[in-house]
Scaffold this active site. Structure first.
Site, short mmCIF file in Angstrom:
data_model
loop_
_atom_site.label_atom_id
_atom_site.label_comp_id
_atom_site.label_asym_id
_atom_site.label_seq_id
_atom_site.Cartn_x
_atom_site.Cartn_y
_atom_site.Cartn_z
N HIS A 108 57.81 26.16 -15.55
CA HIS A 108 55.95 26.50 -15.25
C HIS A 108 55.25 25.24 -14.86
O HIS A 108 55.95 24.44 -15.30
CB HIS A 108 55.44 26.62 -16.87
CG HIS A 108 54.33 26.43 -17.21
ND1 HIS A 108 53.76 27.81 -16.69
CD2 HIS A 108 53.22 25.92 -17.30
CE1 HIS A 108 52.33 27.68 -16.70
NE2 HIS A 108 52.16 26.15 -17.52
N GLU A 173 59.51 19.72 -8.99
CA GLU A 173 60.08 21.39 -9.48
C GLU A 173 61.34 21.20 -8.75
O GLU A 173 62.45 21.73 -10.15
CB GLU A 173 59.27 22.44 -9.55
CG GLU A 173 57.64 22.78 -10.52
CD GLU A 173 58.00 23.83 -9.38
OE1 GLU A 173 57.41 24.53 -9.41
OE2 GLU A 173 55.88 23.66 -9.39
C1 GRF Z 1 55.48 27.44 -8.88
O1 GRF Z 1 54.14 26.39 -8.99
C2 GRF Z 1 56.42 27.20 -10.07
O2 GRF Z 1 56.40 26.70 -11.03
C3 GRF Z 1 55.46 28.72 -10.51
O3 GRF Z 1 55.21 29.49 -9.51
C4 GRF Z 1 54.93 28.68 -8.62
C5 GRF Z 1 55.61 29.37 -7.37
O4 GRF Z 1 57.28 29.09 -7.08
N1 GRF Z 1 56.30 29.64 -11.76
P1 GRF Z 1 58.66 29.87 -6.05
O5 GRF Z 1 57.53 29.06 -4.60
O6 GRF Z 1 58.04 31.00 -6.00
O7 GRF Z 1 59.71 28.91 -6.74
#
Ligand code: GRF
Length: 203
Positions: A108, A173
């Site tokens: 998150h 992340e």
């Molecule tokens: C990211 O900010 C993640 O933290 C949230 O969705 C966004 C896109 O994630 N869950 P991703 O590029 O699809 O992995």
């Protein structure tokens, strides 16, 4: 540990997990990618990486429960032991989540418990916080409220807008999620009741 990654979009966190799991000593194997949206860009990346990747279109199911049951069948069919939600934009039924207690994690884009829900960077800018970041947590029925496994913080800089903040956090992340999955898959962090218990040598 046999891992499935669930996505809804580009899947940049899925890519980070797939790339990390290529290391021979990584304690998890990514064996399935599922998306609730057939147009999710991440499906093509997973397929190109040789990982079975399928869409289970939530619009094809009459209820949340029947969609969740279709997901469960896919996961059971290939003996999935751990589920990673990565940009997965669906809310599960409580029954599905409880069946995966301690075996489903999510990333998150905020320092939980701050800024649950969506548009977390707008929330952070609105609140005027000087530190923001991302959290990997076990999934429980309550949204964005599960026991925390790992976090990473970034400064909020003057002149930041949601996009510049999101970009700075996304870098974290992509580092945090593979590290957190390794802890859980390697048995160094586990859910006991509503608390995460860590091995003594975990920071
Ligand atoms: C990211 O900010 C993640 O933290 C949230 O969705 C966004 C896109 O994630 N869950 P991703 O590029 O699809 O992995």
């Amino acid at each position: 540990t046999r891992v499935a990654i669930l996505i809804s979009g580009r899947g940049s966190n899925m890519i980070a997990l797939i790339e990390a799991a290529r290391a021979p000593d990584y304690p998890a194997e990514i064996v399935l990618v599922l998306s609730n949206r057939p147009e999710a860009g991440g499906l093509a990346y997973a397929a190109a990486a040789g990982i079975p990747a399928r869409a289970i279109d939530h619009k094809a199911y009459p209820t949340r429960e029947t969609f969740d049951a279709a997901l469960q069948a896919e996961l059971d069919a290939v003996g999935i032991e751990l589920v990673c939600l990565a940009g997965f934009m669906r809310i599960f039924s409580a029954g599905f989540v409880e069946a995966w207690a301690g075996r489903m994690i999510n990333i998150h884009p905020s320092l939980l418990p701050l800024f649950r829900g969506t548009r977390t960077h707008e929330q952070a800018l609105e609140a005027g916080v000087r530190l923001h970041g991302c959290t990997v947590h076990f999934v429980i029925p309550e949204l964005d409220a599960g026991p925390i496994i790992a976090q990473a913080a970034v400064p909020v800089l003057s002149g930041d807008d949601p996009d510049s903040l999101a970009a700075r956090i996304l870098v974290q992340e992509h580092r945090l999620y593979p590290a957190a999955l390794a802890l859980v898959a390697g048995g160094k962090a586990r859910l006991e009741g509503d608390r995460v218990v860590f091995d003594a040598d975990v920071a």
